[in-house]
Every structure is written in C-alpha cells, then in structure tokens.
Design a protein around this motif. Structure first.
Motif, short mmCIF file in Angstrom:
data_model
loop_
_atom_site.label_atom_id
_atom_site.label_comp_id
_atom_site.label_asym_id
_atom_site.label_seq_id
_atom_site.Cartn_x
_atom_site.Cartn_y
_atom_site.Cartn_z
N ASP A 1 15.30 -1.96 1.44
CA ASP A 1 15.34 -2.64 2.74
C ASP A 1 15.52 -1.69 3.91
OD1 ASP A 1 14.96 -5.28 1.91
OD2 ASP A 1 17.07 -5.49 1.34
N GLN B 1 10.63 -5.77 -4.95
CA GLN B 1 12.07 -5.97 -5.14
C GLN B 1 12.35 -6.92 -6.31
OE1 GLN B 1 13.40 -7.24 -1.27
NE2 GLN B 1 13.64 -5.16 -0.50
N ALA C 1 10.38 0.01 -1.75
CA ALA C 1 10.74 -1.32 -1.27
C ALA C 1 12.17 -1.46 -0.76
CB ALA C 1 10.51 -2.34 -2.39
N GLN D 1 6.74 -5.99 -0.27
CA GLN D 1 8.12 -5.51 -0.45
C GLN D 1 8.93 -6.48 -1.31
OE1 GLN D 1 10.64 -5.59 3.07
NE2 GLN D 1 11.49 -3.60 2.54
N TYR E 1 2.78 -6.58 4.17
CA TYR E 1 3.71 -5.56 3.68
C TYR E 1 5.05 -6.18 3.29
CZ TYR E 1 0.77 -1.59 5.08
OH TYR E 1 -0.23 -0.68 5.19
N THR E 2 5.50 -7.16 4.08
CA THR E 2 6.77 -7.83 3.76
C THR E 2 6.67 -8.58 2.44
OG1 THR E 2 7.29 -8.05 6.13
CG2 THR E 2 8.48 -9.47 4.60
N ILE F 1 7.90 1.06 2.70
CA ILE F 1 7.36 -0.15 3.34
C ILE F 1 8.18 -0.51 4.56
CG2 ILE F 1 6.95 -2.62 3.03
CD1 ILE F 1 6.33 -2.04 0.11
N ALA F 2 9.51 -0.44 4.45
CA ALA F 2 10.37 -0.76 5.59
C ALA F 2 10.08 0.18 6.76
CB ALA F 2 11.84 -0.68 5.19
#
Length: 570
Positions: A503, A74, A501, A70, A66-67, A508-509
């Motif tokens: 932060d 971005q 995305a 993201q 997921y990171t 996702i975060a």
C-alpha cells in the motif's frame, strides 16, 4: 425637419443600446452570425483543454485498473502469508506449518472421544501421540439451605457470617432481622469475586425457596461460619455443630491418567500436563482411553493453497481481459492496460516463480508435486488427491517447497530474524568464543566484517549478502557451523508481490501516486485554459457587439441623410 430629427435620434439610441445582445444572423443588422464566429474562436482556444481532459480521463481509467490489479495481487499475498514458514520475528504473522491440531479417537466404540474431552495444541507443539483417560471430573462445591416459604419476606435472622473457600480470602457479611432470602443472596454476591462463593435461589414450588451456595472454582471447598448470631444455622446451611448440613455436590479434583501417569488438578481445563497442549475435560469415563494424535494442521495448509489458486485465477482473469483485442485486431475498449509494461512484467514474474523447482531433503520439488498445474490458458488447476497425499505423506517437503528454510549443522545456532530477499544462501560461519564464554566474532571465509556480534546475537551487516539475517548462538565454545537458507515458492512470490502491491511503497502505489499528481497538475492547467477561453468569449462578444452597434449607427445615419435628401427634393 425638427420632427424627423427627433424620430431618427430616438431610433439611433435604441439600436446602439441593444447592439451588444443582437448578434444572431437573424437579428443582426449586418446579416453576420457573430455567435458562430465567437463559438468557433472559443472552441479553438478550448482545444488544448479538451486534449488535456482526455489525458486525465485516460489516467483515471489507468488508476482504476492499477488499483484493481493491486487488490488482486494483495489477495494472492494474503493467501501466501501462512505458507511462508516464517514466524513473527522473521516477518510473518502466521505460520501454518507451525499450527497444530489434535485428532482424537476412543478405545470404546460406544463412547465418542469428543464427548469426553477436547485437546487444543499451541503453535509449535511437539508432534506425537498421547493417551488420556478421564477418571474423575473436578466439581464445584454446592451447599443448600432449608426451604423457605418466601424469598422476599423478612427472615428475622440477624448476625454476622463468614464465607469463603479453602486457600481463599473469606469475607464477613452482616445480616439484619429485616433481611429476606433475596437480600442475603444479594449481600453474598456483592462480595463473590473476593470470597469465591456465589449464591442463588431455587424456586422449588410457589411457596418453597432454597438458597444455594456454589464455589466459583472447581476443586475448592466452601468454608462457612456464624461469627455472631445464628444466620447460617437458621437457614439450615449449618447444623447445630457448625458442620455443613446439606452438601449437594462435594468439591473434588479432576483425576486423569496421561500417558500412564495419574495426575490430579483442581480444574477441568489442564494446560500443564503436556507442553503445548490444553486438555478440556467434559465427562469422566473410567475404562475408556482417548488417543490424541498431535500433528500439523493439514486442513489449514490445504485451504491456504486452494485460496491462493483461486486468487491467482482471479488475477489471470484480469490479465487476460487486459490483453483482449476486438474483431479488427486492435485492443478491446476495456483493455485499459493493454501492452502495459508493469502488467507484462508482473505476469512474467508470477509465472516464473510458480514454475520454479526447489531443492528439498527429498530432492527437487515443484508445484506439480502438490497437484497444481497450468491449463492451456495458464489458469491453475488442482488435483486434490495428489495434494492430500503430499500433505499426509510429506508435509516437511511441502514446507520446504513453499516456505523459508534454514538448516544448520549445530543446534546451538538458531534463526532469530530474517528480512533478507536471497532466494538461496549457503555459507560456513566461523564463531569465536572467548575464555569468559562470550562470543567475540563471527566470520565467513576469514572475513569478520560481514557480521556484527552483540551478546549472543550475530547480525548480518548492511550492504552484505547477509543483510537482514539475525542469528542467535547459545554455544559456549568456538565452532564452525554450516548454514543454508532456501526460499521456497510461496516465500519468494510473496516478496515479489509485496514489492509490487504494498500500500505505501509498492510499485503500483508509486505509479498511481504519480498519475494522481499528474492529473492534479493537468486539471489545474485545463481549468486555466477554460477560464482564459471564457474570458476571451466575453471580450470577443463585446467586440462584435460594438461592431454591430457601429454598423447599425451607420445605417441610421444613412437613413437620415436619405430622408434629408428626400426633403430637399420636395
């Protein structure tokens, strides 16, 4: 009998004390493998912890995936930022459609335009063409003194001098007989920020040094005076009449012909001749005309479009890797987000946004009109010829296709702020202005509850279709203004990606935060189970040790009874 009793008692004591550690089948008096029994029992207690640890490991893999997702989203957002046709007040730090560049050409083939001047255009400067001819450069006034045999020996000059520039602040400098040429230079430079004059020493030869005075700014003449004594005249800077004895470079203004109008400036950097443009003059070329064409910075727009394509294709690599299957048709080991609903929805949303058609002044346009198309694997491909032609011939169409566009039927109504998410919005705004010239209301279809009026601002109310819109009306009379908002592909996709995305509060975060919180809870639970299992191991080992010790004690008693029986028989 006594001797036998003593020996058997000693044997019992030794066996009992070591029973707690003798649990292997090879050492056990009973022949039972107590250690295997303990391990089996503990393993059963640890099984739930093992299952929890597997879940934690799976979650960690998802968090990593997921990171990565993201970051890829971005990257796309970063490329789209300047293509959204928004200003700082409407939610963007960069608007590439507002950025301007100057294309220069020279009327003389032997003279390069770049050698004569450069032109810097501010964002939003008017597009157009200007002619510029540099007749004369602005220069700094330079004055030289007579040469001296040394720069460090005392000159035996004393007195007070006044140094400055015209329209500046003169300073007074005291000179003593023991001062050298270098001392006088340093004394002048100590006050150069106030006086506007800088001193330097030129070494003409091994025994010849010359003091040079230079005005800090162009177009300003140096002013000098021996207030007391004869320091300046002794240095050969002033003659006997107090006039400059050795002018090396005269102070002069720049003379430039801009669009047929002759202007003079004291500086070679001119930022007030044409609104939004700064001219930096490098060389005087009388008879040569430089043509400056001010236009949208097309190369920056092209770079952003290609950057987006690259960022999208990197995302596509990731998405395909997460859909990969092995030879047996099951998911690949590296496909951590296989069949993941969030990834599936992300792919769908991006694909739908990129396939949108947008109505512009030139009709319906799509990414294909920019030369962007999908291949058989849904990667983006670029036809540079098509993109170049579109940018050169119809940059306004590109702006409407990609960015946020507001059109109004009145130049008195301007957009101040836009944080709305509407893909398109059209309405007629009825504006009422009172007798005193102040705005009293703004309504749509007779409903004045949709907007709040504050001074010249018209603010869309929360919970309405106009939330996030702030307009400014500068008219002095009531009016009905047709307003239309169109959200282009880049602006719409940016909003979609940002919601996923961001932060702090992106989807996702939020999901990653939930997984991390779950892992924290599971780790605590697993650690508790492991601690309880180890405690159980300790208790079970002690229990089996007691059983072994008791078995050995019984065996010793049996041997003793046997010995006593044997003694009786004797």
């Amino acid at each position: 009998m006594t001797s036998v009793s003593s020996t058997t008692s000693s044997s019992y004591s030794t066996a009992a004390s070591t029973g707690a550690t003798v649990l292997q089948s090879t050492d056990s008096g009973t022949g039972i493998d107590y250690s295997a029994l303990v391990e089996a029992a503990v393993a059963k207690r640890l099984a739930p912890a093992d299952r929890i640890d597997q879940t934690i490991t799976a979650n960690e893999a998802k968090i990593a995936a997921y990171t990565e997702l993201q970051g890829l989203l971005q990257d796309m957002d970063d490329a789209l930022e300047g293509l959204r046709n928004r200003t700082a007040s409407t939610g963007s730090t960069t608007n590439l459609f507002d950025q301007r560049t100057a294309y220069l050409s020279s009327s003389t083939s032997s003279v390069s335009a770049d050698d004569v001047l450069s032109v810097t255009a501010e964002d939003g400067a008017e597009v157009g063409t200007h002619t510029i001819a540099v007749q004369q450069l602005a220069t700094r006034h330079k004055i030289g003194g007579e040469t001296q045999a040394s720069n460090s020996s005392a000159l035996k000059l004393s007195g007070s001098v006044t140094i400055g520039v015209e329209d500046g602040t003169p300073v007074s400098i005291d000179v003593e007989a023991s001062d050298s040429l270098a001392d006088i230079r340093d004394a002048i430079n100590a006050q150069k920020s106030t006086s506007g004059v800088t001193a330097s020493i030129v070494k003409v030869s091994d025994s010849s040094y010359q003091l040079i005075l230079t005005a800090n700014d162009t177009g300003k003449a140096i002013t000098l005076k021996d207030s007391s004594g004869s320091v300046l005249s002794g240095l050969g800077i002033l003659d006997d009449d107090g006039a400059v004895a050795n002018e090396l470079v005269a102070a002069q203004d720049a003379i430039v012909v801009v669009d047929g109008v002759t202007i003079t400036r004291s500086s070679n950097a001119i930022d007030d001749a044409i609104d939004g443009l700064t001219l930096d003059l490098y060389a005087a070329q009388p008879g040569t005309t430089i043509t400056a064409e001010i236009s949208t910075d097309l190369s920056s727009i092209k770079d952003a479009i290609t950057d987006f394509m690259d960022a999208y294709n990197s995302f596509r690599d990731f998405a395909l890797a997460q859909q990969a299957t092995g030879s047996d048709g099951t998911k690949d080991d590296e496909a951590t987000l296989f069949a993941d609903s969030l990834l599936r929805q992300t792919v769908k949303s991006i694909y739908q946004a990129l396939n949108t058609k947008v109505t512009t002044d030139d009709g319906s346009l799509s990414l294909a009109d920019l030369g962007l198309s999908f291949d058989e694997s849904n990667y983006l491909e670029l036809d540079e010829t098509t993109l170049n032609s579109m940018l050169v011939d119809n940059v306004d169409g590109v702006r409407q296709l990609l960015g946020l566009t507001m059109t109004t039927s009145s130049s008195d109504l301007q957009l101040l702020r836009y944080t709305g998410t509407q893909s398109s919005l059209s309405f007629t705004l009825d504006i009422t202005v009172g007798d005193d010239g102040s705005m009293t209301s703004a309504s749509v279809g007779g409903d004045d509850s949709l907007f709040t009026v504050s001074g010249s601002r018209i603010i869309g109310n929360k919970g309405t279709a106009y939330e996030g819109i702030t307009l400014v009306y500068t008219g002095t009379e009531s009016d009905s203004v047709d307003v239309s908002f169109t959200q282009g592909i880049a602006d719409s996709l940016y909003s979609t990606l940002d919601a996923l995305a961001a932060d702090d509060d992106g989807s996702i975060a939020t999901l990653v935060s939930q997984l991390e919180s779950t892992d924290t809870t599971l780790t605590t639970k697993s650690d508790d189970i492991k601690a309880q299992a180890e405690d159980y191991r300790t208790r079970l080992t002690a229990y089996y040790a007691r059983l072994e010790a008791e078995a050995e004690t019984a065996n010793i008693l049996l041997q003793r009874l046997q010995q006593e029986a044997d003694s009786s028989d004797d």
